[in-house]
Design an enzyme around this catalytic site. Structure first.
Site, PDB file in Angstrom:
ATOM      1  N   GLY A 166      10.347 -15.000  22.770  1.00  0.00           N
ATOM      2  CA  GLY A 166      11.537 -15.851  22.810  1.00  0.00           C
ATOM      3  C   GLY A 166      12.424 -15.516  23.996  1.00  0.00           C
ATOM      4  O   GLY A 166      11.945 -15.099  25.060  1.00  0.00           O
ATOM      5  N   SER A 167      13.737 -15.613  23.766  1.00  0.00           N
ATOM      6  CA  SER A 167      14.705 -15.637  24.881  1.00  0.00           C
ATOM      7  C   SER A 167      14.717 -14.388  25.741  1.00  0.00           C
ATOM      8  O   SER A 167      15.272 -14.421  26.832  1.00  0.00           O
ATOM      9  CB  SER A 167      16.093 -15.875  24.323  1.00  0.00           C
ATOM     10  OG  SER A 167      16.079 -17.044  23.545  1.00  0.00           O
ATOM     11  N   THR A 168      14.178 -13.258  25.239  1.00  0.00           N
ATOM     12  CA  THR A 168      14.162 -12.083  26.106  1.00  0.00           C
ATOM     13  C   THR A 168      13.350 -12.378  27.378  1.00  0.00           C
ATOM     14  O   THR A 168      13.536 -11.713  28.390  1.00  0.00           O
ATOM     15  CB  THR A 168      13.544 -10.860  25.395  1.00  0.00           C
ATOM     16  OG1 THR A 168      12.303 -11.250  24.811  1.00  0.00           O
ATOM     17  CG2 THR A 168      14.462 -10.345  24.303  1.00  0.00           C
TER      18      THR A 168
END
Lengths: 208, 591
Positions: B308-310
C-alpha cells in the site's frame, strides 16, 4: 690365544724395526747384522698388572643379577604405568565432570540474563523505564534531550521463555517470589498436597 | 669317495628338510603377518577392544554481540537393565553391610527423577513381559547434571547413564522464529538452525580402547580412530535486547488491537544488517508445541503482503531521480480519477480538488495525486525502479526460505494494476523487502541487500564471513535526500505527528493502509496497516518498519505507528542514539 698372552719386548721390536731401515738401503748387509741381534731377544716381565681371571660362576651370577634387575625394573615400571592409568582415568573423569558443571553454570547465566528474566525481576522490584533518556555530551557538557523525560512501568514480558519455568524472581523486599500468579497458585496447591522438605542451602536474603 | 657318499646324502637330505621347513614357515609367516594381518587384527580387537563414539557438540547461534541464542545442553538418559533388576530377588549390596531391595531402589530413583516407584517398577515389568532377557529400558530421558550426580551416588549396579545432547535457547522466544528449532532427533527443522546446519553440525569422533576385567582402560590401548570436532558458531546481525523490545512492542499492539498478525523489523541503514525481526507471538524454540503451526516460521521472510501507501515513497523517489518532478511540483488533485476507460480509483478520505505539491501528496497520502504524477514515467521505468529497490526479488539474508513477493512484468500489468502499483497495490513484498527499499532512501540512494547471518566461526576460530550481495545504486543521493525531506514532513506535519513524536529526535516515515487479496480474486474488507520510516533524519542510522494486519479494535494505521514508535524508542535506548541536530525545515505542501 697364546700369541697374545706372551708378552713381547716392544722396545726391542721397535729397535729392531728401527734398525731394519738399513734393510731397504743395503739389503746385502742383513746377513751380517741378523746373527748379531738374535741374542738381544729375551723374555721380559710384563709391565702391566696381570688381570685376574673371573671365575665363570661369578660371571653367571652377575648376568642373572642384571637380568633380574631389569625384570624388576620393568615390573616396577609397568606397575607405575598402570597405576598412572587409573590416576589418569580418575583425572579425566574429573575433568569431564568439571567441564559439565562449567557448561551448566554458563547456561544458567545465559538464561538468567535473558531479557524476560531481567524484565520480570525489574518489574517485581518496582523499577521504571526512562523511555527517552537524555544524553550528556562530554565535549561541551551540554545536556541533549529532556531531563524530565517520561517514564513507564516495565511491561510484563509477552515473550515466552520455557527455560525460566519454575525459577523464582526477587521482589522489592529481596524475597524470592513466584514468577507469575498462576504458577504460584499451582505451587500452593502442590504444597497443600504434600510437604516437600527443602533441599540445598537456604537462599540468603539479599540485603545491601 | 664311495665311502663318503652316504654322509653327503644324509647331509643333503637334512638340508632339504630344513629348507622345506623354512619355506613352509616363511610362507605361513607372510600369510599371517601380511596377507591376513588386517583381518586378524580386527578380529582380535573386536574381542578385547571397546569402540566408543565421542559425540560432537552442535555449535552455538549468537547475536551480533556474541550473546548466546541457541546452544547445546548436555543431558543424560537414565537407563536400567530389567533382567539384572531381578537378579538375586532384586536385592543388591550397596556396601558390604547394606543390602538394598529393588523396591527401595525404585523409590530412591523416583525421588530424584520425579517418578513414582510404581512407574519404574512398571517399566521393568513391561520390558520383561516383552522380552524376558531384556537388558535395556529407559527410566527417564534427559535429566540434568544435578539429577545425574544424585543418581550416580545411589550406586545401583543395574542403573546406567548415557549422554543425550539437547538444544536449548536461553532467551526463549526472543528471535525464536529466526533462530529456528531442531526436532527431538536433533535434526534442524526451521530458521537459521536449518539454513546454517552445515556450519553448526560437528563431526562425531570415534575411539577404541581395550579394557581389563574391571573395565579400566589398559594403558596405551586407547586408539582414537577419529577426533570429535564440535560444530561452529553462527553469528547473526540481530541485537538480542532490541529484538526483545521489538517483540514486546508488536505483541502489545497485536493483543491490544486484536489483530491477526504483526511484524516489526529494524535494519541498520548503513549496512543493511537486520537488527531485529519481530513477529507477534513467535515460537519459543524450547517449547515448539506451545505455538500454533502458522506462527512457528519467520513470517517476516515468508508472508508477503500488498504494502500500500508506503510504496508511494518509492514512486516519488523514482520521479525525483528521473527529474520528472521535484518535491514542489504542483498538481491539482481531485478525490477520484478515471484516467482511462475502465480504470478508476479514489483517495481514502473525500476531499475537493486540492492544490498539492508532490510533498503535499505524500503527506496527505493521495492515491490520485501520486498516480497523476507517477504516470509521467512509463511502466518499464517504474518497474525497473521497483526491481532496483529489491521488489519482486528474493532476499538472501541467510534464512532457509525467503519469499520474493509478487511483482509481475510490466507487460502483464492490466490497466488498473499499472496505476495501482504506483501506490503499492497489485504487487506484494515481505517486510524485509520494504525495509530494504527504505534502506536505499536512508543510505543516499544505495541499497545494500539485507543480511541476517554474519558468518560462521569454526571450532578453531577461523571466521568464514558470509558474502553478501553487491550494493545496488537505486537513486541519486540528491533524490534520496529530497525523498527523506518528504518522509520527515509526513512524520512532522502529517496526521500521525502527535502519535509518533519522540522529544528531541527527527523522525521520518510513511503510513500504509493496504487492501489484501482474499484469495478468491477479490479484496478483503479489512486492511493491513503499516508504517515504514527511519531515524534520526539528520543522518539516518536505522530503518524501522511496523505492520499490523487486520486489527479489529482500531481500524487505522495508527496501530502500526504506535508499534513503530515503541520500536524507535527501543532503538534510541539500545544504541544510545543522541538527540538530533538541526531542525525540520517545513516543506511547501500546497501551492
Amino acid at each position: 690365544m697364546s700369541a697374545n698372552t706372551v708378552p713381547l719386548d716392544r722396545d726391542a721390536l721397535r729397535q729392531a724395526a728401527g734398525d731394519a731401515d738399513w734393510l731397504l738401503t743395503s739389503p746385502a748387509s742383513s746377513p751380517a747384522r741378523a746373527p748379531q741381534s738374535k741374542p738381544d731377544l729375551r723374555v721380559v716381565p710384563d709391565a702391566r698388572p696381570r688381570t685376574r681371571r673371573l671365575s665363570p660362576l661369578v660371571g653367571a651370577l652377575t648376568a642373572v643379577g642384571v637380568i633380574l634387575t631389569i625384570l624388576f625394573a620393568q615390573l616396577g615400571l609397568s606397575i607405575a604405568v598402570s597405576q598412572g592409568a587409573y590416576e589418569a582415568r580418575a583425572l579425566q573423569a574429573e575433568l569431564r565432570d568439571l567441564t559439565r558443571v562449567e557448561r551448566v553454570l554458563s547456561q544458567n547465566t545465559d538464561k538468567l540474563s535473558s531479557p524476560q528474566n531481567l524484565a520480570d525481576n525489574a518489574a517485581k522490584l518496582g523499577m521504571v523505564q526512562n523511555t527517552t533518556p537524555a544524553t550528556l555530551r562530554l565535549s561541551d557538557g551540554a545536556v541533549l534531550g529532556a531531563l524530565g523525560g517520561p517514564t513507564a512501568a516495565i511491561a510484563t514480558s509477552l515473550v515466552p521463555n520455557a527455560t525460566l519455568e519454575g525459577l523464582p524472581v526477587v521482589d522489592a523486599e529481596g524475597l524470592l517470589t513466584e514468577r507469575n500468579p498462576e504458577q504460584a497458585a499451582q505451587a500452593e496447591a502442590l504444597a497443600a498436597q504434600a510437604a516437600i522438605p527443602w533441599e540445598g542451602p537456604l537462599p540468603a536474603p539479599q540485603t545491601h | 669317495m664311495p665311502k663318503l657318499r652316504p654322509l653327503a646324502a644324509r647331509r643333503l637330505i637334512a638340508l632339504a628338510v630344513i629348507l622345506i621347513g623354512a619355506v613352509v614357515f616363511t610362507v605361513r609367516l607372510v600369510d599371517l603377518q601380511v596377507v591376513q594381518a588386517p583381518k586378524l587384527n580386527a578380529e582380535a580387537l573386536d574381542k578385547r577392544g571397546v569402540p566408543v563414539t565421542i559425540p560432537s557438540l552442535r555449535g552455538d547461534i549468537v547475536d551480533r554481540n556474541g550473546v548466546v541464542l541457541a546452544t547445546t545442553d548436555e543431558r543424560y538418559d537414565v537407563q536400567l537393565s530389567p533382567k539384572n533388576v531381578r537378579l538375586n530377588d532384586g536385592k543388591f549390596w550397596r556396601t558390604a553391610e547394606k543390602q538394598v531391595t529393588a523396591e527401595e531402589a525404585f523409590a530412591q530413583i523416583g525421588a530424584i527423577t520425579g517418578q513414582q516407584p510404581e512407574e519404574i517398577a512398571k517399566i521393568v515389568d513391561d520390558a520383561l513381559a516383552e522380552n524376558p532377557k531384556s537388558d535395556f529400558a529407559y527410566v527417564k530421558r534427559s535429566v540434568d547434571l544435578t539429577a545425574l550426580n544424585a543418581l550416580k551416588k545411589l550406586d545401583i549396579p543395574w542403573l546406567t547413564f548415557d549422554v543425550n545432547n539437547q538444544r536449548v535457547y536461553p532467551n526463549g522466544a526472543v528471535a525464536g522464529s529466526v533462530v529456528g528449532f531442531v526436532g527431538s532427533d536433533g535434526q534442524p527443522q526451521a530458521g537459521v538452525e536449518l539454513s546454517q546446519d552445515e556450519c553448526l553440525v560437528g563431526v562425531d569422533g570415534e575411539e577404541t580402547y581395550e579394557k581389563g576385567a574391571d573395565g579400566v582402560r589398559l594403558p596405551g590401548s586407547v586408539v582414537v580412530t577419529k577426533t570429535a570436532e564440535n560444530g561452529g558458531t553462527v553469528q547473526l546481525t540481530i541485537d538480542r535486547d532490541l529484538q526483545y523490545e521489538a517483540q514486546q512492542a508488536i505483541n502489545r499492539q497485536v493483543e491490544a488491537e486484536n489483530a491477526e498478525y504483526g511484524l516489526l523489523t529494524v535494519m541498520d541503514a548503513k549496512t543493511g544488517e537486520l537488527l531485529a525481526i519481530a513477529e507477534d507471538h513467535s515460537v519459543d524454540p524450547n517449547d515448539v508445541d506451545a505455538t500454533p503451526a502458522d506462527k512457528r516460521e519467520a513470517r517476516s521472510f515468508t508472508y508477503p503482503y500488498e504494502p500500500g501507501s508506503t510504496f508511494k515513497t518509492l514512486t516519488a523517489a523514482a520521479l525525483l531521480d528521473q527529474g520528472a518532478a521535484t518535491i514542489n511540483t504542483p498538481i491539482l488533485t481531485p478525490f477520484r480519477w478515471d484516467p482511462e476507460p475502465g480504470v478508476t480509483f479514489a483517495d481514502s478520505d473525500f476531499h475537493g480538488d486540492m492544490p498539492w505539491t508532490l510533498s503535499g501528496i505524500i503527506v496527505n497520502s493521495s492515491n490520485v495525486g501520486i498516480s497523476m504524477l507517477g504516470s509521467r514515467l512509463d511502466e518499464q521505468t517504474r518497474y525497473d525502479y521497483l526491481t532496483k529497490f529489491g521488489i519482486g526479488e528474493e532476499t538472501s539474508t541467510g534464512m532457509p526460505l525467503e519469499s520474493s513477493g509478487t511483482l509481475y512484468e510490466p507487460q502483464d500489468w492490466d490497466r488498473q494494476t499499472s496505476y495501482n502499483t504506483m501506490f503499492g497495490q497489485g504487487l506484494s513484498s515481505t517486510i524485509i523487502q520494504t525495509a530494504s527499499a527504505y534502506q536505499a532512501i536512508a543510505n543516499n540512494g544505495e541499497r545494500i541487500p539485507p543480511t541476517l547471518v554474519k558468518g560462521c566461526v569454526d571450532v578453531n576460530g577461523k571466521v568464514i564471513e558470509r558474502k553478501g550481495e553487491d550494493p545496488v545504486r537505486v537513486i541519486s543521493p540528491e533524490a534520496a535526500a529530497d525523498t527523506r525531506k518528504m518522509l520527515e514532513a509526513m512524520a512532522t506535519e502529517g496526521w500521525i505527528a502527535e502519535d509518533i513524536g519522540i522529544g528531541g529526535y527527527r523522525l521520518g516515515g510513511k503510513t500504509g493502509t493496504a487492501e489484501q487479496s482474499d484469495g478468491e480474486g477479490g479484496y478483503r474488507s479489512d486492511y493491513v496497516y503499516s508504517y515504514a520510516g527511519m531515524l534520526p533524519m539528520d543522518d539516518p542510522q536505522y530503518v524501522v518498519v511496523a505492520t499490523v494486519a487486520y486489527p479489529k479494535a482500531n481500524r487505522s494505521s495508527i496501530v502500526a505507528v504506535r508499534a513503530w514508535r515503541d520500536a524507535a524508542e527501543a532503538v534510541i535506548r539500545t544504541f544510545h542514539v543522541p538527540p538530533s541536530n538541526g531542525a525540520y525545515e517545513p516543506l511547501q505542501l500546497t501551492y
